[in-house]
Motif scaffolding. Structure first.
Motif: not given
Length: 125
Positions: A87-91, A38-49
């Motif tokens: 940088x977009x991986x920041x969360x 979850x990045x600032x100001x964004x919803x939690x998102x799936x990454x890996x399973x």
């Protein structure tokens, strides 16, 4: 219910690598596990399973080829190896556990399964 504890977050430069760990309490060897962020100001998102046996994995498109999820069931631990960080991986990265298959993780909601407290990953440009 399985309890999860993440570790390994930190501040790194773009292009660096980082490995997150998630230790599960109790018998987690039969449970699918994964990572969300979850990045600032964004919803939690799936990454890996990863499925319970460790032989099936699934990734969101933005990390495919850069991130690798794997697990050691003898240690009840799942890992997320992150290479070529951007940088977009920041969360805040959250560990998750539910069901047996990767689809059980991909379809998780806040109300279902087990969640860790999260670990911060910051990637500077």
């Amino acid at each position: 219910q399985v309890q999860l504890q993440e570790s390994g977050g930190g501040l790194v430069q773009a292009g660096s690598s980082l490995t997150l760990s998630c230790a599960a309490s109790g018998p987690a060897f039969s449970i699918a596990m994964g990572w969300f962020r979850q990045a600032p100001g964004k919803e939690r998102e799936f990454v890996a399973a990863i499925n319970w046996g460790g032989h099936s994995t699934y990734y969101t498109d933005s990390v495919t080829g850069r991130f690798t999820i794997f697990r050691d069931n003898t240690k009840n631990t799942v890992y997320l190896q992150m290479n070529d960080l951007k940088p977009e991986d920041t969360a805040v990265y959250y560990c998750a556990a539910r069901g047996h298959s990767t689809s059980d993780i991909v379809t998780m909601t806040d109300a279902g399964g087990s969640w860790g407290q999260g670990t911060q990953v910051t990637v500077s440009s």
